[in-house]
Motif scaffolding. Structure first.
Motif, PDB file in Angstrom:
ATOM      1  N   PRO A  22      55.177   3.896 114.108  1.00  0.00           N
ATOM      2  CA  PRO A  22      53.644   3.800 113.860  1.00  0.00           C
ATOM      3  C   PRO A  22      53.127   2.323 113.503  1.00  0.00           C
ATOM      4  O   PRO A  22      53.893   1.312 113.374  1.00  0.00           O
ATOM      5  CB  PRO A  22      53.503   4.897 112.502  1.00  0.00           C
ATOM      6  N   LEU A  23      52.045   2.224 113.912  1.00  0.00           N
ATOM      7  CA  LEU A  23      51.478   0.924 113.561  1.00  0.00           C
ATOM      8  C   LEU A  23      51.526   0.406 112.098  1.00  0.00           C
ATOM      9  O   LEU A  23      51.473  -0.642 111.819  1.00  0.00           O
ATOM     10  CB  LEU A  23      49.757   1.141 113.727  1.00  0.00           C
ATOM     11  N   SER A  24      51.512   1.442 111.131  1.00  0.00           N
ATOM     12  CA  SER A  24      51.718   0.771 109.690  1.00  0.00           C
ATOM     13  C   SER A  24      52.820   0.132 109.537  1.00  0.00           C
ATOM     14  O   SER A  24      52.802  -0.759 108.647  1.00  0.00           O
ATOM     15  CB  SER A  24      51.581   2.151 108.748  1.00  0.00           C
ATOM     16  N   LYS A  25      54.222   0.573 110.244  1.00  0.00           N
ATOM     17  CA  LYS A  25      55.288  -0.389 109.989  1.00  0.00           C
ATOM     18  C   LYS A  25      55.191  -1.645 110.622  1.00  0.00           C
ATOM     19  O   LYS A  25      55.845  -2.682 110.158  1.00  0.00           O
ATOM     20  CB  LYS A  25      56.407   0.452 110.888  1.00  0.00           C
ATOM     21  N   LEU A  26      54.418  -1.805 111.660  1.00  0.00           N
ATOM     22  CA  LEU A  26      54.268  -3.273 112.299  1.00  0.00           C
ATOM     23  C   LEU A  26      53.308  -4.049 110.993  1.00  0.00           C
ATOM     24  O   LEU A  26      53.532  -5.176 111.030  1.00  0.00           O
ATOM     25  CB  LEU A  26      53.502  -3.164 113.394  1.00  0.00           C
ATOM     26  N   ASN A  27      52.449  -3.462 110.432  1.00  0.00           N
ATOM     27  CA  ASN A  27      51.601  -3.984 109.608  1.00  0.00           C
ATOM     28  C   ASN A  27      52.373  -4.573 108.369  1.00  0.00           C
ATOM     29  O   ASN A  27      52.408  -5.486 107.861  1.00  0.00           O
ATOM     30  CB  ASN A  27      50.475  -3.228 109.057  1.00  0.00           C
ATOM     31  N   ASP A  28      53.421  -3.763 107.924  1.00  0.00           N
ATOM     32  CA  ASP A  28      54.451  -4.038 107.052  1.00  0.00           C
ATOM     33  C   ASP A  28      55.296  -5.470 107.311  1.00  0.00           C
ATOM     34  O   ASP A  28      55.495  -6.184 106.502  1.00  0.00           O
ATOM     35  CB  ASP A  28      55.156  -3.112 106.441  1.00  0.00           C
ATOM     36  N   ALA A  29      55.756  -5.261 108.372  1.00  0.00           N
ATOM     37  CA  ALA A  29      56.659  -6.296 108.967  1.00  0.00           C
ATOM     38  C   ALA A  29      55.599  -7.685 109.697  1.00  0.00           C
ATOM     39  O   ALA A  29      56.401  -8.614 110.026  1.00  0.00           O
ATOM     40  CB  ALA A  29      57.573  -5.879 110.186  1.00  0.00           C
ATOM     41  N   ARG A  30      54.439  -7.560 109.379  1.00  0.00           N
ATOM     42  CA  ARG A  30      53.702  -8.611 109.633  1.00  0.00           C
ATOM     43  C   ARG A  30      53.799  -9.188 111.309  1.00  0.00           C
ATOM     44  O   ARG A  30      53.708 -10.333 111.687  1.00  0.00           O
ATOM     45  CB  ARG A  30      53.761  -9.947 108.863  1.00  0.00           C
ATOM     46  N   GLU A  31      54.011  -7.994 112.039  1.00  0.00           N
ATOM     47  CA  GLU A  31      53.771  -8.114 113.510  1.00  0.00           C
ATOM     48  C   GLU A  31      52.606  -8.025 114.072  1.00  0.00           C
ATOM     49  O   GLU A  31      51.706  -7.272 113.477  1.00  0.00           O
ATOM     50  CB  GLU A  31      54.999  -7.211 114.080  1.00  0.00           C
ATOM     51  N   LEU A  32      52.296  -8.164 115.349  1.00  0.00           N
ATOM     52  CA  LEU A  32      51.034  -8.177 116.173  1.00  0.00           C
ATOM     53  C   LEU A  32      51.449  -7.483 117.254  1.00  0.00           C
ATOM     54  O   LEU A  32      52.724  -7.331 117.714  1.00  0.00           O
ATOM     55  CB  LEU A  32      50.753  -9.644 116.425  1.00  0.00           C
ATOM     56  N   VAL A  33      50.265  -6.866 117.901  1.00  0.00           N
ATOM     57  CA  VAL A  33      50.173  -5.987 118.939  1.00  0.00           C
ATOM     58  C   VAL A  33      49.731  -6.836 120.229  1.00  0.00           C
ATOM     59  O   VAL A  33      48.506  -7.119 119.973  1.00  0.00           O
ATOM     60  CB  VAL A  33      49.575  -4.751 118.981  1.00  0.00           C
ATOM     61  N   THR A  34      50.413  -6.984 121.265  1.00  0.00           N
ATOM     62  CA  THR A  34      49.843  -7.639 122.531  1.00  0.00           C
ATOM     63  C   THR A  34      49.719  -6.451 123.615  1.00  0.00           C
ATOM     64  O   THR A  34      50.593  -5.958 123.991  1.00  0.00           O
ATOM     65  CB  THR A  34      50.983  -8.571 123.142  1.00  0.00           C
ATOM     66  N   VAL A  35      48.610  -6.502 124.067  1.00  0.00           N
ATOM     67  CA  VAL A  35      48.071  -5.491 125.057  1.00  0.00           C
ATOM     68  C   VAL A  35      47.796  -6.235 126.368  1.00  0.00           C
ATOM     69  O   VAL A  35      46.827  -6.969 126.105  1.00  0.00           O
ATOM     70  CB  VAL A  35      46.871  -4.603 124.468  1.00  0.00           C
ATOM     71  N   SER A  36      48.228  -5.828 127.396  1.00  0.00           N
ATOM     72  CA  SER A  36      48.048  -6.569 128.708  1.00  0.00           C
ATOM     73  C   SER A  36      47.609  -5.600 129.674  1.00  0.00           C
ATOM     74  O   SER A  36      48.581  -4.540 129.969  1.00  0.00           O
ATOM     75  CB  SER A  36      49.161  -7.503 129.069  1.00  0.00           C
ATOM     76  N   CYS A  37      46.680  -5.939 130.707  1.00  0.00           N
ATOM     77  CA  CYS A  37      46.415  -5.018 131.598  1.00  0.00           C
ATOM     78  C   CYS A  37      47.362  -5.611 133.080  1.00  0.00           C
ATOM     79  O   CYS A  37      47.364  -6.720 133.496  1.00  0.00           O
ATOM     80  CB  CYS A  37      45.216  -5.179 131.976  1.00  0.00           C
ATOM     81  N   ALA A  38      48.117  -4.586 133.716  1.00  0.00           N
ATOM     82  CA  ALA A  38      48.838  -4.822 134.939  1.00  0.00           C
ATOM     83  C   ALA A  38      47.867  -5.138 136.322  1.00  0.00           C
ATOM     84  O   ALA A  38      48.317  -5.718 137.121  1.00  0.00           O
ATOM     85  CB  ALA A  38      49.854  -3.865 135.065  1.00  0.00           C
ATOM     86  N   TYR A  39      46.684  -4.422 136.146  1.00  0.00           N
ATOM     87  CA  TYR A  39      45.719  -4.607 137.154  1.00  0.00           C
ATOM     88  C   TYR A  39      45.091  -6.082 137.195  1.00  0.00           C
ATOM     89  O   TYR A  39      45.184  -6.601 138.389  1.00  0.00           O
ATOM     90  CB  TYR A  39      44.706  -3.594 137.162  1.00  0.00           C
ATOM     91  N   CYS A  40      44.569  -6.655 136.006  1.00  0.00           N
ATOM     92  CA  CYS A  40      43.846  -7.692 136.322  1.00  0.00           C
ATOM     93  C   CYS A  40      44.383  -8.791 135.467  1.00  0.00           C
ATOM     94  O   CYS A  40      44.201 -10.039 135.351  1.00  0.00           O
ATOM     95  CB  CYS A  40      42.489  -7.607 135.543  1.00  0.00           C
ATOM     96  N   LYS A  41      45.655  -8.553 134.895  1.00  0.00           N
ATOM     97  CA  LYS A  41      46.595  -9.505 134.212  1.00  0.00           C
ATOM     98  C   LYS A  41      45.969 -10.119 133.037  1.00  0.00           C
ATOM     99  O   LYS A  41      46.406 -11.312 132.502  1.00  0.00           O
ATOM    100  CB  LYS A  41      46.974 -10.691 135.167  1.00  0.00           C
ATOM    101  N   ARG A  42      44.982  -9.684 132.513  1.00  0.00           N
ATOM    102  CA  ARG A  42      44.460 -10.129 130.945  1.00  0.00           C
ATOM    103  C   ARG A  42      45.305  -9.684 129.801  1.00  0.00           C
ATOM    104  O   ARG A  42      45.968  -8.521 129.900  1.00  0.00           O
ATOM    105  CB  ARG A  42      42.924  -9.565 130.970  1.00  0.00           C
ATOM    106  N   GLU A  43      45.503 -10.409 128.835  1.00  0.00           N
ATOM    107  CA  GLU A  43      46.209 -10.121 127.665  1.00  0.00           C
ATOM    108  C   GLU A  43      45.431 -10.399 126.594  1.00  0.00           C
ATOM    109  O   GLU A  43      44.698 -11.478 126.341  1.00  0.00           O
ATOM    110  CB  GLU A  43      47.553 -11.002 127.829  1.00  0.00           C
TER     111      GLU A  43
END
Length: 114
Positions: free
Chosen positions: A23-44
Motif C-alpha cells: 500500500p501507499l502508506s508503506k511508501l510514505n513510512d519509507a520516504r519513497e516517492l511514486v513515479t508515474v509515466s505514460c507509455a503513449y506520450c512519454k511524460r513522467e
C-alpha cells in the motif's frame, strides 16, 4: 527418475512468487516517492504518496496504473506505468515533484419538469 536423470512423471511448476500488496502508506513510512509515466506520450511525473492517498485512498501501488489517466493524451487512453523511487537516490536529481494543491468537485445540476 530414469537412468538418464530425467523425471519419469509430470511435475507442476511452482506458482510465481506473488508479493503481498504494497500500500501507499508503506511508501510514505519509507520516504519513497511514486513515479508515474505514460507509455503513449512519454511524460513522467513524480508524486508524494500522501497526495495520492488523498485521491485514491490507501491502495496497492500496482493498482494505481489502472486508476490513473494521462492528462495530455485525448481520452486518457495511455498505458500508465507506476514505479516507486527512493527520495534520496540519484534518479531524483533534477526531477520536480508534483504536489496536490486542491481537489475540485464539479457539481452539475440535473433538472426535472413537474
Amino acid at each position: 527418475m530414469t537412468p538418464q536423470g530425467v523425471c519419469s512423471y509430470f511435475v507442476l511448476m511452482p506458482q510465481p512468487n506473488r508479493a503481498t500488496p504494497f500500500p501507499l502508506s508503506k511508501l510514505n513510512d519509507a520516504r519513497e516517492l511514486v513515479t508515474v509515466s505514460c507509455a503513449y506520450c512519454k511524460r513522467e511525473h513524480t508524486y508524494y504518496p500522501t497526495d495520492l492517498m488523498q485521491l485514491f485512498g490507501d491502495v496497492d501501488v500496482d493498482s494505481l496504473a489502472g486508476q490513473m489517466t494521462c492528462e495530455s493524451v485525448p481520452g486518457g487512453h495511455g498505458f500508465m506505468r507506476v514505479e516507486r523511487v527512493f527520495s534520496g537516490s540519484r534518479e531524483m536529481v533534477g526531477k520536480k515533484i508534483r504536489r496536490l494543491v486542491a481537489i475540485r468537485v464539479q457539481r452539475i445540476p440535473v433538472w426535472r419538469e413537474e
